[in-house]
Write an enzyme that holds these catalytic residues in place. Structure first.
Site, mmCIF file in Angstrom:
data_model
loop_
_atom_site.group_PDB
_atom_site.id
_atom_site.type_symbol
_atom_site.label_atom_id
_atom_site.label_comp_id
_atom_site.label_asym_id
_atom_site.label_seq_id
_atom_site.Cartn_x
_atom_site.Cartn_y
_atom_site.Cartn_z
ATOM 1 N N ASP A 235 71.645 51.797 52.067
ATOM 2 C CA ASP A 235 72.560 51.213 53.061
ATOM 3 C C ASP A 235 73.794 52.089 53.249
ATOM 4 O O ASP A 235 74.923 51.699 52.969
ATOM 5 C CB ASP A 235 72.952 49.799 52.666
ATOM 6 C CG ASP A 235 73.203 48.925 53.893
ATOM 7 O OD1 ASP A 235 73.278 49.487 54.997
ATOM 8 O OD2 ASP A 235 73.311 47.705 53.750
ATOM 9 N N ASP A 282 67.545 47.725 56.486
ATOM 10 C CA ASP A 282 68.733 48.457 56.941
ATOM 11 C C ASP A 282 68.655 49.971 56.787
ATOM 12 O O ASP A 282 69.566 50.669 57.235
ATOM 13 C CB ASP A 282 70.008 47.983 56.205
ATOM 14 C CG ASP A 282 70.353 46.543 56.480
ATOM 15 O OD1 ASP A 282 69.802 45.990 57.445
ATOM 16 O OD2 ASP A 282 71.157 45.964 55.728
#
Length: 451
Positions: A235, A282
């Site tokens: 992320d 993500d």
């Protein structure tokens, strides 16, 4: 469907699943003896652009007689130059080794060790997946099918199935005021660190959850939802959800995280479960929207795009899990408020196809995609569409929509699926939507269209 993130607020809405048909893959039955194999790929020496390697194959199933064929895909530009203890051929990245005649039989527990010298000009990574006479070598035996028995992998793994309720989550939910209303809802099990695989004295590990799913099964198929979430440099656009592995620690991700999970999932004890893996939320979307020259670029995302470890890591996970007959891989596809813009949708699907073909994986290892994982987007916006106008002004120009083409997760998921097909994924690839936190709720919910 619920994939509640660890530490997040409780789900607000009853779960829903959108799933479409997916690529059929043969599942096993126990009618015949089980084949199985283990492969140890060892680089014995390396110099400049050359290297030597030994591939030790152990037959875990019934004795093999009459010859064998071993295959793998190189993750980079490696080329076999000279081989021994087998006949080597290579086409593109695919290497095929056939027995040398004198070693065409492999008894149960016996090994053969073809070796070769090769060349490379880039990173000399190890292959992720090996097959022996068509059987994927997972380190354990897998059941085979008898004609008329077994069957294809379910198009929709949730169809006709129950879904695992995590007892730890259920107990915590029930302990909160009003929590009993949601305590029996199934949620995803988040494997967000290496230690989560084995578990602790106070929390179940992966085997504990799979054993729990077997106990909950009551004459129907049982789905277990796993969130695979521990990429190196995880992320890159949000420090709050950074992981334990540094940007360059792809080997640790492979050896200490993905490999142990794959070994557990391949245990024949769990062959009756349907395991849904949500692959690295993500990660790949960040390589589209948060890299230079985008105004939202971050230095960390630029690093992950340059080193290729998001793409290689996702491909490795897909290859490892895709080789297990009862595992269904779904790549995270962000949500409508992220990848729904025109300049994000197509590049995202193309990047996902690139990842699905990296590290020895193929597009066939992707059963589908999942939208809205642990996010808040509404499944269906009932009161307006992106084509509406208010006072002569297009809804798309509003501050809330901001030129997005989609106003809810359902329309986005349907559009993303078509974009994925254009990027090369099969026409029957599936879609899931996580609805665990997308309820409007409360007295302020609109009762109809507003001004």
């Amino acid at each position: 469907m619920r994939f509640r993130r660890k530490g997040a607020t409780a789900p607000l809405a009853v779960g829903a699943v959108l799933a479409m048909v997916a690529v059929p893959v043969v599942l096993g039955s126990s009618a015949e003896a089980a084949p199985g194999c283990k492969v140890d790929y060892t680089i014995t020496n390396q110099w400049d652009t050359g290297f030597g390697a030994t591939v030790t194959v152990t037959n875990l199933g019934d004795p093999i007689s009459g010859g064998w064929t071993l295959s793998w895909d190189f993750p980079g530009d490696q080329r076999v130059q000279q081989g021994w203890n087998g006949t080597f051929t290579q086409q593109g990245n695919r290497v095929t080794v056939r027995d040398a005649g004198w070693n065409g039989s492999i008894g149960t527990g016996a090994t053969v060790s073809p070796g070769f010298n090769g060349s490379h000009s880039g990173t000399n990574g190890k292959p992720a997946l090996f097959t022996l006479n068509g059987t994927t070598c997972t380190g354990s035996t897998v059941p085979t099918t008898t004609p008329g028995q077994g069957g294809p992998k379910a198009d929709n793994p949730y169809a006709g199935a129950d879904v695992y309720v995590n007892p730890e989550w259920s107990a915590k939910a029930a302990a909160e005021p009003g929590g009993s209303r949601i305590a029996n809802q199934p949620t995803g099990v988040w494997l967000d660190r290496i230690a989560a695989i084995a578990g602790t004295s106070t929390s179940r590990g992966l085997r504990g959850h799979l054993d729990g799913a077997l106990q909950q099964a009551a004459g129907k198929p049982m789905v277990v939802q796993l969130v695979i979430y521990n990429l190196p440099g995880r992320d890159c656009a949000a420090l709050a959800s950074n992981g334990e592995l540094k940007a360059g620690e792809l080997p640790r991700y492979q050896a200490e995280y993905i490999d142990p999970i794959a070994t557990i999932l391949a245990d024949p004890k769990y062959a009756a479960l349907r395991v849904v893996t949500v692959i690295e939320i993500d990660s790949l979307p960040n390589l589209v929207t948060n890299v230079s020259p985008r105004p939202t670029a971050t230095p960390a995302c630029d690093v992950m795009k340059a080193n290729g470890n998001y793409v290689a890591g996702v491909g490795y996970a897909l290859a490892k899990f895709g080789a297990i007959p009862n595992v269904y891989n779904y790549i995270d596809a962000g949500h409508h408020g992220w990848l729904g813009w025109d300049d994000n949708l197509g590049p995202s699907a193309a990047l996902f196809a690139q990842a699905a073909k990296s590290s020895g994986s193929t597009l066939a290892n992707v059963h589908g995609f999942i939208a809205n994982t642990a996010n808040y987007g509404a499944l269906k916006e009932p009161y307006f569409t992106v084509n509406d106008s208010v006072g002569g002004t297009s809804v798309r120009t509003s501050k809330w929509i901001d030129w997005n083409r989609y106003v809810d997760e359902l329309s986005y998921a349907q559009a993303f699926r078509q974009e994925a097909i254009r990027a090369g994924f099969p026409a029957d690839v599936g879609m899931l939507i996580d609805t665990s936190r997308n309820g409007w709720g409360g007295t302020a919910r609109p009762s109809g269209p507003g001004p």
